[in-house]
Motif scaffolding. Structure first.
Motif, mmCIF file in Angstrom:
data_model
loop_
_atom_site.group_PDB
_atom_site.id
_atom_site.type_symbol
_atom_site.label_atom_id
_atom_site.label_comp_id
_atom_site.label_asym_id
_atom_site.label_seq_id
_atom_site.Cartn_x
_atom_site.Cartn_y
_atom_site.Cartn_z
ATOM 1 N N THR A 36 10.349 1.726 -13.549
ATOM 2 C CA THR A 36 8.897 1.872 -13.633
ATOM 3 C C THR A 36 8.393 2.879 -12.600
ATOM 4 O OG1 THR A 36 8.731 -0.430 -14.351
ATOM 5 C CG2 THR A 36 6.715 0.603 -13.575
ATOM 6 N N TYR A 37 8.917 2.805 -11.391
ATOM 7 C CA TYR A 37 8.517 3.732 -10.336
ATOM 8 C C TYR A 37 8.881 5.165 -10.697
ATOM 9 C CZ TYR A 37 8.251 5.924 -5.744
ATOM 10 O OH TYR A 37 7.955 6.756 -4.712
ATOM 11 N N LYS A 40 6.557 6.443 -13.461
ATOM 12 C CA LYS A 40 5.208 6.649 -12.943
ATOM 13 C C LYS A 40 5.129 7.982 -12.215
ATOM 14 C CE LYS A 40 1.873 4.829 -9.680
ATOM 15 N NZ LYS A 40 1.749 4.054 -8.476
#
Length: 150
Positions: A36-37, A40
């Motif tokens: 997810t990081y 993003k």
């Protein structure tokens, strides 16, 4: 009678198995957070697709000048908050405009696209463009490059 018989199997949850399941769960959670990081950070827009992430535009007005066989093309690029906000044509050879009535419309479309996308045409797009459009884009690129050097 012919029915379905289900054998029950008892699974013993030992301390060792519980630790293994907990470790697997922690690894999965860390993997999801890491992915997810990464996504993003990848989705954040950069100043220009042709620039490196660490390069940023400096606010101000910058002049780009490119010579053609019939005169100068000069543009002024205004940058505010790390974005191109305005591109003005200061000088453009009138002979080109007289030869090609669509040229004025094309330059307006290019300016609009650059301000909207914050991207100056790629080299592949420039290869398909006319000589005058390439010179016009080069003048814009020169002005933008000046803001990177400041």
């Amino acid at each position: 009678m012919g029915g379905v018989f289900i054998k029950h199997k008892i699974i013993l949850l030992t301390r060792k198995r519980l630790m293994i399941y907990a470790l697997i769960l922690v690894v999965l959670i860390l993997a999801i957070v890491g992915i997810t990081y990464l996504f993003k950070n990848r989705e954040e827009p950069t100043a220009s697709s042709n620039s490196f992430i660490y390069l940023q535009y400096k606010d101000g007005k910058y002049i780009g000048n490119e010579k053609t066989d019939k005169g100068n093309i000069q543009v002024e690029v205004t940058i505010k908050k790390n974005k191109i906000t305005e591109i003005r044509i200061l000088e453009f050879p009138q002979e080109y405009l007289a030869e090609n009535k669509e040229l004025e419309k094309q330059t307006a479309e290019i300016i609009d696209k650059i301000i909207r996308t914050q991207e100056i045409m790629s080299s592949e797009d420039m290869e398909r463009s006319s000589y005058v459009i390439n010179k016009f884009l080069k003048a814009i690129r020169i002005a933008v490059d000046q803001s990177l050097l400041q």
